[in-house]
Design a protein around this motif. Structure first.
Motif, PDB file in Angstrom:
ATOM      1  N   LYS A 144      47.454  37.124  32.174  1.00  0.00           N
ATOM      2  CA  LYS A 144      46.465  38.069  32.671  1.00  0.00           C
ATOM      3  C   LYS A 144      46.721  38.360  34.140  1.00  0.00           C
ATOM      4  O   LYS A 144      47.405  37.610  34.837  1.00  0.00           O
ATOM      5  N   THR A 145      46.151  39.467  34.596  1.00  0.00           N
ATOM      6  CA  THR A 145      46.377  39.895  35.975  1.00  0.00           C
ATOM      7  C   THR A 145      45.062  40.124  36.700  1.00  0.00           C
ATOM      8  O   THR A 145      44.118  40.696  36.149  1.00  0.00           O
ATOM      9  N   ILE A 146      45.021  39.658  37.941  1.00  0.00           N
ATOM     10  CA  ILE A 146      43.952  40.000  38.887  1.00  0.00           C
ATOM     11  C   ILE A 146      44.598  40.887  39.936  1.00  0.00           C
ATOM     12  O   ILE A 146      45.540  40.471  40.619  1.00  0.00           O
ATOM     13  N   VAL A 147      44.116  42.104  40.085  1.00  0.00           N
ATOM     14  CA  VAL A 147      44.769  43.098  40.943  1.00  0.00           C
ATOM     15  C   VAL A 147      43.879  43.448  42.127  1.00  0.00           C
ATOM     16  O   VAL A 147      42.674  43.652  41.980  1.00  0.00           O
ATOM     17  N   ARG A 148      44.497  43.514  43.305  1.00  0.00           N
ATOM     18  CA  ARG A 148      43.828  44.105  44.464  1.00  0.00           C
ATOM     19  C   ARG A 148      44.846  45.010  45.166  1.00  0.00           C
ATOM     20  O   ARG A 148      46.038  44.697  45.234  1.00  0.00           O
ATOM     21  N   VAL A 149      44.351  46.144  45.662  1.00  0.00           N
ATOM     22  CA  VAL A 149      45.174  47.081  46.420  1.00  0.00           C
ATOM     23  C   VAL A 149      44.377  47.460  47.660  1.00  0.00           C
ATOM     24  O   VAL A 149      43.307  48.064  47.566  1.00  0.00           O
ATOM     25  N   ASP A 150      44.889  47.093  48.825  1.00  0.00           N
ATOM     26  CA  ASP A 150      44.173  47.330  50.078  1.00  0.00           C
ATOM     27  C   ASP A 150      45.154  47.527  51.219  1.00  0.00           C
ATOM     28  O   ASP A 150      46.307  47.096  51.154  1.00  0.00           O
ATOM     29  N   ARG A 151      44.663  48.138  52.280  1.00  0.00           N
ATOM     30  CA  ARG A 151      45.332  48.031  53.566  1.00  0.00           C
ATOM     31  C   ARG A 151      44.945  46.684  54.187  1.00  0.00           C
ATOM     32  O   ARG A 151      43.889  46.139  53.867  1.00  0.00           O
ATOM     33  N   THR A 152      45.790  46.155  55.059  1.00  0.00           N
ATOM     34  CA  THR A 152      45.441  44.900  55.728  1.00  0.00           C
ATOM     35  C   THR A 152      44.476  45.188  56.871  1.00  0.00           C
ATOM     36  O   THR A 152      44.723  44.890  58.036  1.00  0.00           O
ATOM     37  N   GLU A 153      43.372  45.767  56.502  1.00  0.00           N
ATOM     38  CA  GLU A 153      42.267  46.080  57.401  1.00  0.00           C
ATOM     39  C   GLU A 153      41.311  44.883  57.385  1.00  0.00           C
ATOM     40  O   GLU A 153      41.012  44.334  56.323  1.00  0.00           O
ATOM     41  N   LEU A 154      40.839  44.483  58.558  1.00  0.00           N
ATOM     42  CA  LEU A 154      40.032  43.271  58.667  1.00  0.00           C
ATOM     43  C   LEU A 154      38.836  43.282  57.722  1.00  0.00           C
ATOM     44  O   LEU A 154      38.461  42.248  57.161  1.00  0.00           O
ATOM     45  N   SER A 155      38.244  44.442  57.532  1.00  0.00           N
ATOM     46  CA  SER A 155      37.033  44.520  56.709  1.00  0.00           C
ATOM     47  C   SER A 155      37.307  44.335  55.222  1.00  0.00           C
ATOM     48  O   SER A 155      36.378  44.093  54.441  1.00  0.00           O
ATOM     49  N   LYS A 156      38.576  44.422  54.798  1.00  0.00           N
ATOM     50  CA  LYS A 156      38.887  44.359  53.364  1.00  0.00           C
ATOM     51  C   LYS A 156      38.802  42.943  52.801  1.00  0.00           C
ATOM     52  O   LYS A 156      38.781  42.759  51.596  1.00  0.00           O
ATOM     53  N   ASN A 157      38.818  41.921  53.687  1.00  0.00           N
ATOM     54  CA  ASN A 157      38.526  40.553  53.245  1.00  0.00           C
ATOM     55  C   ASN A 157      39.608  39.977  52.344  1.00  0.00           C
ATOM     56  O   ASN A 157      39.331  39.183  51.434  1.00  0.00           O
ATOM     57  N   ILE A 158      40.861  40.329  52.609  1.00  0.00           N
ATOM     58  CA  ILE A 158      41.961  39.886  51.749  1.00  0.00           C
ATOM     59  C   ILE A 158      42.140  38.379  51.813  1.00  0.00           C
ATOM     60  O   ILE A 158      42.395  37.722  50.792  1.00  0.00           O
ATOM     61  N   VAL A 159      41.995  37.801  53.013  1.00  0.00           N
ATOM     62  CA  VAL A 159      42.214  36.360  53.159  1.00  0.00           C
ATOM     63  C   VAL A 159      41.219  35.574  52.320  1.00  0.00           C
ATOM     64  O   VAL A 159      41.595  34.647  51.593  1.00  0.00           O
ATOM     65  N   ARG A 160      39.920  35.937  52.385  1.00  0.00           N
ATOM     66  CA  ARG A 160      38.947  35.220  51.545  1.00  0.00           C
ATOM     67  C   ARG A 160      39.213  35.448  50.060  1.00  0.00           C
ATOM     68  O   ARG A 160      38.944  34.578  49.228  1.00  0.00           O
ATOM     69  N   GLY A 161      39.724  36.629  49.722  1.00  0.00           N
ATOM     70  CA  GLY A 161      40.091  36.866  48.328  1.00  0.00           C
ATOM     71  C   GLY A 161      41.174  35.918  47.852  1.00  0.00           C
ATOM     72  O   GLY A 161      41.115  35.394  46.730  1.00  0.00           O
TER      73      GLY A 161
END
Length: 470
Positions: free
Chosen positions: A274-291
């Motif tokens: 299975k896949t968990i997908v995220r597509v974002d810019r590395t913008e601080l508000s996108k919360n990629i690190v906590r994801g």
């Protein structure tokens, strides 16, 4: 192919005939200067470009953003219906990076570490003067170009002062302002110096109509105006929730280059996972690190998912001329590497991370998604949350932050999370991965319907009509 214009900067107001004008920092076209001196034009994308295609006879006023753009203006190279402003590069840098992206963006997305920032000192005041100069250049260009009684739609936080400035120059115009970001609650907005906060509000209230992506952001703006100015005056407030362009997405996502990217991603993911997908810019508000922390917590709390799921994370670098953004991009890459080192096996890479922007690959990931993770700290809308359900081949579960504007429309059929709660987000991912096929299919259908309720062209036409109605 680009065209030549004898007078790219402007003609006198008396000769102006444009009846629909749009102003934004970034325009629909950009230019790259080759080593041999040639200029290559590239068309932009996104909701605004798509929305404005609904009106053929319009003038788009934008800034020259780089050396290629500035050289195009100097040579008189341009597109019909576009006026690019060659604003001094230092002024633009101060206005764009110093104020718009390092102050206004941080205020509206609640990003400051308040024990140490912000610091509104003499350097801030110097940059603010550039922000005023930058906005004034737009106001003067719009005043020159607009025909009598024309409709002018000013876009976003970069140009918050333009409506008020333009109102003084051309009181006959119908002026609208649209905010694509959230709007800060009054207590946070008042981090700004009192005179600056008042100037920003009065700038937007120079418009006949100020519009926002959600009722929540509109109410926050009204709250700031009420607290600081005593009200919104004669300015009407509107809400237009920009939706996904379903026809374009479904057509584009089945073109050959997307199929090629899908094959490559399937090979990276491995059979049966299975896949968990995220597509974002590395913008601080996108919360990629906590994801990523939440994904690691999922693997710890539910080890049954090891070898059975892959997190496809596309984190495209954003604003890399700012140190804090470079550091954030590096933190994303470091954490992904740590997760792969701690949990990966010879046959399983837990995180597939790509940092080079590739729209076809993003669409391929959308189609493959079993789960879409959209967990911003705060977001005006977040179109990824709307696009994935439209494109997904077999239906996907949406894990969505309650702080995304899209929550207002999609929250009922998403699995909603507090973006700061890593443990809660990990459990939401587990819930999404274990959702039955029938439930996932039903939710995806309802999400797609809500996501496409106001496609970009109608979104723009609704604003234009509301502005013209007075």
């Amino acid at each position: 192919m680009v065209s030549e214009h004898a007078e790219p900067e402007s003609g006198p107001a008396a000769d102006s005939t444009a009846q629909v004008l749009v102003a934004s920092n970034r325009g629909p076209v950009s230019y790259t200067l080759g080593e041999d001196g040639t200029l290559d034009a590239k068309r932009g994308g996104g909701g605004l470009v798509s929305g404005l295609s609904a009106v053929d006879d319009k003038l788009w006023v934008c800034a020259a953003l780089g050396d290629g753009d500035r050289e195009a203006v100097r040579r008189g190279v341009g597109e019909a219906g576009v006026r690019m402003l060659d604003i001094d590069a230092g002024v633009h840098a101060d206005a764009y990076n110093g104020i718009a992206n390092s102050v206004l963006w941080f205020v509206h997305h609640l990003l400051y570490q308040t024990p140490v920032e912000p610091v509104f000192d003499a350097e801030f005041r110097r940059q603010w003067a550039s922000y005023e100069t930058y906005n004034r250049a737009f106001a003067e260009a719009l005043a020159e170009e607009a025909g009598p009684g024309a409709s002018v739609l000013v876009q976003d936080y970069h140009l918050a002062l333009v409506p008020g400035m333009l109102r003084e120059l051309r009181p006959d115009l119908r002026i609208g302002h649209f905010s694509h970001t959230p709007w800060a609650p009054v207590d946070y907005f008042r981090l700004l110096p009192d005179d600056i906060a008042e100037q920003l509000l009065r700038g937007i209230l120079g418009a006949d109509r100020a519009a926002f992506l959600t009722r929540r952001w509109a109410d926050a703006f009204i709250g700031c105006c009420t607290e600081i100015l005593g009200g919104t005056g004669r300015t009407r407030i509107g809400v237009h929730g920009l939706g996904a362009d379903a026809d374009f997405l479904r057509r584009r996502s089945h073109e050959a280059d997307v199929d090629e990217r899908m094959a490559a991603l399937r090979e990276q993911v491995g059979e049966g996972r299975k896949t968990i997908v995220r597509v974002d810019r590395t913008e601080l508000s996108k919360n990629i690190v906590r994801g990523l922390h939440a994904y690691r917590a999922l693997l710890d709390a539910h080890p049954e998912w090891r070898e059975r799921v892959v997190h496809i994370a596309f984190a495209y670098p954003s604003r890399q001329d700012l140190t804090v953004y470079r550091d954030y991009t590096a933190a994303v890459q470091t954490l992904a590497t740590e997760i792969n080192g701690a949990y990966g096996t010879e046959s399983w890479t837990p995180v597939v991370l790509h940092v080079k922007d590739d729209f076809a690959r993003s669409l391929a990931a959308y189609r493959l998604a079993d789960v879409a993770l959209v967990n911003p700290i705060r977001d005006g809308m977040n179109l990824v949350a709307k696009e994935v359900p439209v494109v997904s081949d077999h239906g996907c579960a949406l894990v969505l932050s309650r702080e995304a504007g899209a929550y207002e429309e999609l929250g009922e059929d998403a699995i909603v999370v507090n973006p700061y709660d890593v443990t809660g987000t990990a459990e939401a991912l587990h819930e999404a991965l274990t959702m039955s096929g029938d439930e996932r299919s039903g939710r995806t259908k309802r999400l797609a319907e809500a996501a496409t309720a106001l496609p970009p062209q109608q979104w723009f036409l609704d604003q234009l009509e509301a502005l013209r109605q007075g």
